[in-house]
Enzyme design. Structure first.
Site, PDB file in Angstrom:
ATOM      1  N   ASN A  11      19.230 -13.424  25.133  1.00  0.00           N
ATOM      2  CA  ASN A  11      19.607 -13.864  24.025  1.00  0.00           C
ATOM      3  C   ASN A  11      18.066 -14.061  23.028  1.00  0.00           C
ATOM      4  OD1 ASN A  11      20.216 -15.236  21.458  1.00  0.00           O
ATOM      5  ND2 ASN A  11      21.080 -17.130  22.308  1.00  0.00           N
ATOM      6  N   LYS A  13      17.304 -14.861  20.377  1.00  0.00           N
ATOM      7  CA  LYS A  13      17.472 -15.683  19.268  1.00  0.00           C
ATOM      8  C   LYS A  13      16.590 -15.284  18.018  1.00  0.00           C
ATOM      9  CE  LYS A  13      18.126 -19.355  22.728  1.00  0.00           C
ATOM     10  NZ  LYS A  13      17.958 -21.044  22.998  1.00  0.00           N
ATOM     11  N   GLY A 175      16.017 -24.425  26.266  1.00  0.00           N
ATOM     12  CA  GLY A 175      14.646 -24.497  25.764  1.00  0.00           C
ATOM     13  C   GLY A 175      13.738 -25.490  26.328  1.00  0.00           C
TER      14      GLY A 175
HETATM   15  O1  LIG Z   1      20.349 -20.896  24.608  1.00  0.00           O
HETATM   16  C1  LIG Z   1      20.178 -20.001  25.705  1.00  0.00           C
HETATM   17  C2  LIG Z   1      19.319 -20.428  26.831  1.00  0.00           C
HETATM   18  O2  LIG Z   1      17.886 -20.564  26.330  1.00  0.00           O
HETATM   19  P1  LIG Z   1      16.560 -20.568  27.235  1.00  0.00           P
HETATM   20  O3  LIG Z   1      16.939 -19.951  28.235  1.00  0.00           O
HETATM   21  O4  LIG Z   1      15.696 -20.418  26.691  1.00  0.00           O
HETATM   22  O5  LIG Z   1      16.890 -22.457  27.762  1.00  0.00           O
HETATM   23  N1  LIG Z   1      20.682 -18.987  26.111  1.00  0.00           N
HETATM   24  O6  LIG Z   1      21.687 -18.621  24.905  1.00  0.00           O
END
Ligand SMILES: O=C(COP(=O)(O)O)NO
Length: 252
Positions: A11, A13, A175
């Site tokens: 992901n 984002k 995160g």
């Molecule tokens: O939201 C997340 C995980 O994010 P991280 O790996 O950066 O913690 N996946 O959709």
């Protein structure tokens, strides 16, 4: 280790530029990826076609959101039909960032999930609790409450669940670098599978992949992958780095 086909999602984002995403694609195209793992990457919507048109076919591409209406007067929304038209085969839905920051309710997430499935997309459906809810021993209640809303919409027919992949992502691990312990993750994954068996069907429970997400990286993924009910990962930050290949190959 899981008896189901392992699944690793990336992901991205709201991260990246044309240059950085092309570099990720080049790295993935050159990588030897475990053929027993289903790999899906979810770039920002602006870069979906760039990634789909340049990434090797072994890796599928996902949107990070989709709207639950047919094409039309919905400014700014993402069309399930247009995703399919662009050979985008998956979407992430119900991510905690959309539930908390954008106020997407269980009902909205369920409606989007059904609409996406009905329009041929696979859905990585996200759930998870806050730190306060975990500290109040409400984790399983929160997650199964989210699942109940989904079941209300999908029903119990196995065909409705065939292209649903569940991602358990404790919000306190997203995160933060504070990855869930293998025991914490396995406990919730087992509770999700047990709920599916009781409330949907044993067949759906057995077939459904349940991913863990929340600070996964190439160092912690191997121990997590050894857990019976962890069928893969939904990776955020680490999916933007070369080490994502090591996460995909964590069972090798
Ligand atoms: O939201 C997340 C995980 O994010 P991280 O790996 O950066 O913690 N996946 O959709």
């Amino acid at each position: 280790m899981s008896p189901r086909k392992f699944f690793v999602g990336g992901n991205f984002k709201m991260n990246g530029t044309i240059k950085s995403i092309k570099a990720i694609v080049d790295n993935l195209n050159q990588a030897n990826l475990d053929s027993n793992v289903e790999v899906v990457v979810a770039p920002p919507a602006l870069y979906l076609l760039l990634v789909r048109d340049s990434l090797k076919a072994q890796i599928e591409v996902a949107a990070q959101n989709v709207y639950d209406q047919p094409d039309g007067a919905f400014t700014g929304e993402i069309s399930a039909h247009q995703l399919g038209d662009s050979n985008i085969t998956w979407t992430i839905l119900g991510h905690s960032e959309r539930r908390t920051l954008l106020g997407e309710s269980d009902a909205v997430v369920s409606s989007k999930t059904k609409y996406a499935l009905d329009n041929g997309l696979g859905v990585i459906w996200c759930c998870g609790e806050t730190l306060e809810q975990r500290e109040a021993s409400q984790t399983v209640a929160i997650v199964t409450g989210q699942l109940a809303a989904l079941k209300e919409t999908l029903g119990t027919d196995a065909a409705a669940w065939a292209k649903v992949v569940i991602a358990y992502e404790p919000i306190w691990a997203i995160g933060t670098g504070k990855v869930a312990t293998t025991e914490q993750a396995q406990e919730v994954h087992a509770a999700i599978r047990s709920w599916l068996s009781d409330k949907v069907s044993p067949a759906v429970a057995e077939a459904t992949r349940i991913l863990y997400g929340g600070s996964v990286n190439e160092k912690n993924c191997k121990d997590l992958a050894k857990q019976a009910d962890i069928d893969g990962f939904l990776v955020g930050g680490a999916s933007l780095k070369p080490g994502f290949v090591d996460i995909v190959n964590c069972n090798l």
